[in-house]
Design an enzyme around this catalytic site. Sequence first.
Site, PDB file in Angstrom:
ATOM      1  N   ARG A  94       0.839  -1.202   0.000  1.00 40.37           N
ATOM      2  CA  ARG A  94       0.000   0.000   0.000  1.00 40.37           C
ATOM      3  C   ARG A  94       0.872   1.250   0.000  1.00 40.37           C
ATOM      4  NH1 ARG A  94      -4.692  -1.599   4.496  1.00 40.37           N
ATOM      5  NH2 ARG A  94      -5.201  -3.632   3.564  1.00 40.37           N
ATOM      6  N   ARG A 141       2.205   1.108  10.049  1.00 38.79           N
ATOM      7  CA  ARG A 141       1.739   1.577   8.740  1.00 38.79           C
ATOM      8  C   ARG A 141       2.886   1.484   7.739  1.00 38.79           C
ATOM      9  NH1 ARG A 141      -3.088   3.962   8.038  1.00 38.79           N
ATOM     10  NH2 ARG A 141      -3.252   4.353  10.269  1.00 38.79           N
ATOM     11  N   GLU A 172      -5.699  -0.568  15.284  1.00 36.62           N
ATOM     12  CA  GLU A 172      -6.464  -1.543  14.500  1.00 36.62           C
ATOM     13  C   GLU A 172      -5.566  -2.706  14.084  1.00 36.62           C
ATOM     14  OE1 GLU A 172      -7.651  -2.363  10.049  1.00 36.62           O
ATOM     15  OE2 GLU A 172      -7.665  -0.234  10.581  1.00 36.62           O
ATOM     16  N   SER A 216      -9.979  -5.756  10.410  1.00 34.56           N
ATOM     17  CA  SER A 216     -11.279  -5.216  10.023  1.00 34.56           C
ATOM     18  C   SER A 216     -12.112  -6.367   9.487  1.00 34.56           C
ATOM     19  CB  SER A 216     -11.140  -4.135   8.946  1.00 34.56           C
ATOM     20  OG  SER A 216     -10.652  -2.943   9.486  1.00 34.56           O
ATOM     21  N   ARG A 257       1.482  -6.102  12.797  1.00 33.19           N
ATOM     22  CA  ARG A 257       0.881  -5.421  13.945  1.00 33.19           C
ATOM     23  C   ARG A 257       0.741  -6.383  15.122  1.00 33.19           C
ATOM     24  NH1 ARG A 257      -3.519  -0.939  11.748  1.00 33.19           N
ATOM     25  NH2 ARG A 257      -2.152  -0.031  10.160  1.00 33.19           N
TER      26      ARG A 257
END
Length: 423
Positions: free
Chosen positions: A259, A274, A346, A349, A388
């Site tokens: 990403r 990130r 987070e 999801s 994460r």
Amino acid sequence: MLDLKFIRQNKELVQKALDNRGESISIDKLLELDKQRRTLIQKGDELKAKRNKYSLEIASAKRQGKDADKEIKEMRQASDAIKSIDNKLKENKDLLNEIILGIPNTPHISVPIGKDEKDNEVVRSWGDKPEFSFSPKPHWDIGENLGILDFKRAAKITGARFCLYWGLGARLERALINFMLDVHIKEHGYTEVFPPFMVNRDSMIGTGQLPKFEEDLFSIDGYYLIPTAEVPVTNIYRSEFLKEEALPIKLVAYTPCFRKEAGSYGKDTRGLIRQHQFNKVEMVRFANPLSSYDDLERLTLEAEEILKKLGLHYRVVNLCTGDLGFSAAKTYDLEVWMPGQGDYKEISSCTNFEDFQARRAGIRFKSRQKKKTYFCHTLNGSGLAVGRTLAAILETYQLPDGCVRIPDVLIPYMGLDHIGKVG
């Protein structure tokens, strides 16, 4: 993608949903184009009927040896008008498609209305925040001190927001991937797939990344590096009919994800939170619309089970309309506690897209009872984001001497019970 007929019949509902999402999109232009399209189709059908009528009259005149110049002229004029209408219909279709592909999904009724993440609803939490007899460090300091995470050399090799894993850091990442896959396959009944890490444009359109989020994607020679395994796994069944009795189909995949994080500059710039490249284990379900929200609850619990087994404190959050993803009808975020940062992050999801993706990708099933064709509901959830999770383990299980204890469930995968300093 929303059904155009549904938009036409539920204009106020769709517009309100867009407003609740904070989208400055008006569907008036879409509906005007739709009206023009139906008018053009009607005119085209009338002209085709007229052309057929003249064709029959010309054939009859020829059989009788009569002159048909007038009818031939009328037929040519009708044919020219039909070509003009066909060109206008193509232009209309392209404009309609462009607009409708940019309209996000309609939130489910149970999604709280709000502007941003501050309005998200905490549904439940599990475990307690760990307590320390010392000031806990963030994972990037722990990893660098142990010699298992190397951000400086990764930046030299590639650039910012990449990480080089050394020794037991690489083993811990691999152990987490294998552990997550084993749980979802053996305990939750998922079938493992190992998809390509590059996809074509149609696949990105099918799951809703394109055309809206092109700036977030890495592209190479007409292909796209996947931002999540959701894209290739969901597109496995693109343009296919599934068997109703086979639903829900449950697939799980490990992939690296890529990403650009174009809209997040300045946010979580340190550590593993990130990154431009990271590993993830993804669960994907193809469900019957009648039971897809039960599927969402099960999928969320399956993602939670990984955190419970690892002994990581977390909470489940129901995202509000303003924080909901473009393709999502409803999303639960799992947020893990990061002691070294004093904040929740987070880590998964879990989303029901209803038929939004299936409509774009053409994933359908035939109902035996109603003898009709329906679009499937698609769902996915991270089970989990591996980097994460590793970061949460380093921060949660850090010891006063700088070492890190390995969670009990990972000891068989690691072959040791702690990570100590090298040398």
